[in-house]
Design an enzyme around this catalytic site. Sequence first.
Site, PDB file in Angstrom:
ATOM      1  N   HIS A   4      12.526  -2.659 -45.388  1.00 34.17           N
ATOM      2  CA  HIS A   4      12.409  -1.206 -45.568  1.00 34.17           C
ATOM      3  C   HIS A   4      10.985  -0.792 -45.913  1.00 34.17           C
ATOM      4  O   HIS A   4      10.710  -0.230 -46.979  1.00 34.17           O
ATOM      5  CB  HIS A   4      13.417  -0.723 -46.601  1.00 34.17           C
ATOM      6  CG  HIS A   4      14.824  -0.817 -46.097  1.00 34.17           C
ATOM      7  ND1 HIS A   4      15.258  -0.146 -44.977  1.00 34.17           N
ATOM      8  CD2 HIS A   4      15.884  -1.541 -46.526  1.00 34.17           C
ATOM      9  CE1 HIS A   4      16.524  -0.442 -44.751  1.00 34.17           C
ATOM     10  NE2 HIS A   4      16.933  -1.289 -45.663  1.00 34.17           N
ATOM     11  N   ARG A  40      11.463 -10.250 -48.522  1.00 34.05           N
ATOM     12  CA  ARG A  40      12.722  -9.829 -47.894  1.00 34.05           C
ATOM     13  C   ARG A  40      12.435  -9.668 -46.420  1.00 34.05           C
ATOM     14  O   ARG A  40      11.662  -8.809 -46.011  1.00 34.05           O
ATOM     15  CB  ARG A  40      13.264  -8.521 -48.464  1.00 34.05           C
ATOM     16  CG  ARG A  40      14.503  -8.066 -47.645  1.00 34.05           C
ATOM     17  CD  ARG A  40      15.382  -7.095 -48.343  1.00 34.05           C
ATOM     18  NE  ARG A  40      14.796  -5.772 -48.426  1.00 34.05           N
ATOM     19  CZ  ARG A  40      15.461  -4.708 -48.886  1.00 34.05           C
ATOM     20  NH1 ARG A  40      16.715  -4.839 -49.310  1.00 34.05           N
ATOM     21  NH2 ARG A  40      14.875  -3.539 -48.958  1.00 34.05           N
ATOM     22  N   GLU A  59      25.928  -6.772 -49.142  1.00 36.18           N
ATOM     23  CA  GLU A  59      25.744  -5.319 -49.195  1.00 36.18           C
ATOM     24  C   GLU A  59      26.691  -4.587 -48.248  1.00 36.18           C
ATOM     25  O   GLU A  59      26.398  -3.485 -47.799  1.00 36.18           O
ATOM     26  CB  GLU A  59      24.272  -4.939 -48.963  1.00 36.18           C
ATOM     27  CG  GLU A  59      23.571  -5.624 -47.820  1.00 36.18           C
ATOM     28  CD  GLU A  59      22.084  -5.257 -47.737  1.00 36.18           C
ATOM     29  OE1 GLU A  59      21.631  -4.330 -48.405  1.00 36.18           O
ATOM     30  OE2 GLU A  59      21.379  -5.920 -46.958  1.00 36.18           O
ATOM     31  N   ASP A 117      23.382   0.070 -49.539  1.00 36.04           N
ATOM     32  CA  ASP A 117      24.107  -0.218 -48.297  1.00 36.04           C
ATOM     33  C   ASP A 117      25.599  -0.389 -48.568  1.00 36.04           C
ATOM     34  O   ASP A 117      26.444   0.027 -47.760  1.00 36.04           O
ATOM     35  CB  ASP A 117      23.547  -1.486 -47.634  1.00 36.04           C
ATOM     36  CG  ASP A 117      22.406  -1.149 -46.688  1.00 36.04           C
ATOM     37  OD1 ASP A 117      22.558  -0.216 -45.878  1.00 36.04           O
ATOM     38  OD2 ASP A 117      21.351  -1.806 -46.765  1.00 36.04           O
TER      39      ASP A 117
HETATM   40  C1  3PY Z   1      20.413  -1.774 -50.884  1.00 37.65           C
HETATM   41  O1  3PY Z   1      20.661  -1.198 -51.961  1.00 37.65           O
HETATM   42  O2  3PY Z   1      21.111  -1.698 -49.875  1.00 37.65           O
HETATM   43  C2  3PY Z   1      19.240  -2.595 -50.806  1.00 37.65           C
HETATM   44  O3  3PY Z   1      19.002  -3.218 -49.808  1.00 37.65           O
HETATM   45  C3  3PY Z   1      18.366  -2.620 -51.999  1.00 37.65           C
HETATM   46  O4  3PY Z   1      17.162  -3.161 -51.754  1.00 37.65           O
HETATM   47 MG    MG Z   2      20.230  -2.803 -48.176  1.00 32.55          MG
END
Ligand code: 3PY
Ligand code: MG
Length: 255
Positions: A46, A71, A144, A170
Amino acid sequence: MSHSALSKAWSANRAALGPWITTDSEWSIETLAFSGYDFVVIDCQHSLLDEVTAGRLLKGLANAPAAGIVRVSRNEPARIGRVLDAGADGVIVPLVNNADEAAEAVAACHYSPKGVRSFGPFRAGLGFDVKALTERVSCLVMIETSKGVENAAKICAVPGVAGVFIGPADLAVDMGLAAGSAFSENPPAQLTAAMDKVLKATAAAGIVCGRPAASVADASRATAGGYRLLTVGADRTLLRERAVQIIKEMTKAAG
Ligand code: 3PY
Ligand code: MG
């Protein structure tokens, strides 16, 4: 998890803390890596950073006390291998929904015959010892989605998974909740229940659980709850928050 900054935090019975790095600046990452944080996470998912930039930023961490984690933008061996070759101490792999995907992430961190990582360390100083090159890196997978939560115990049981990093935003979206609710003062009960399930699965497997913390208060709550790896702050927000605070104080002082 082999980096000494992380084990030092854990042996002091506290969570390891780190900021997100989202900008292409050797100066910012170095500054934050020498600020007392235990690790930094270069975010290639991101932000507009890619593995090439991540490699260059990692180079600036050579003498830093903090661990350098990346990441990656997706669960793909070539992406993972490149940042490990460039000296990442660990990777956070997004959107891991089941044990097979977790095993793929782990395989990307291991050389043949255990994994699919190709040999080609890029950084002078990393050496050529396959065992040492493997042992120095940690594979963290992100849970997530509801599918990931459902499969949490199986994901945590995959050998080589060093820990799980939960993605609350997510996960909220996947559950039909507002993304922002994940970082509110009172996240929806449905979401916290899902996160607790993942936290328990990591504890049962004896691996680390991490997540982003919305504030210092949230990070303290997460630490007390058993989380061991927390991101608190990001390069851009840290800069902005301090700038806003200075202007506010100056305006007040000026009456
Ligand atoms: C999320 O909250 O989905 C993330 O990827 C946090 O970095
Ligand atoms: Mg995420």
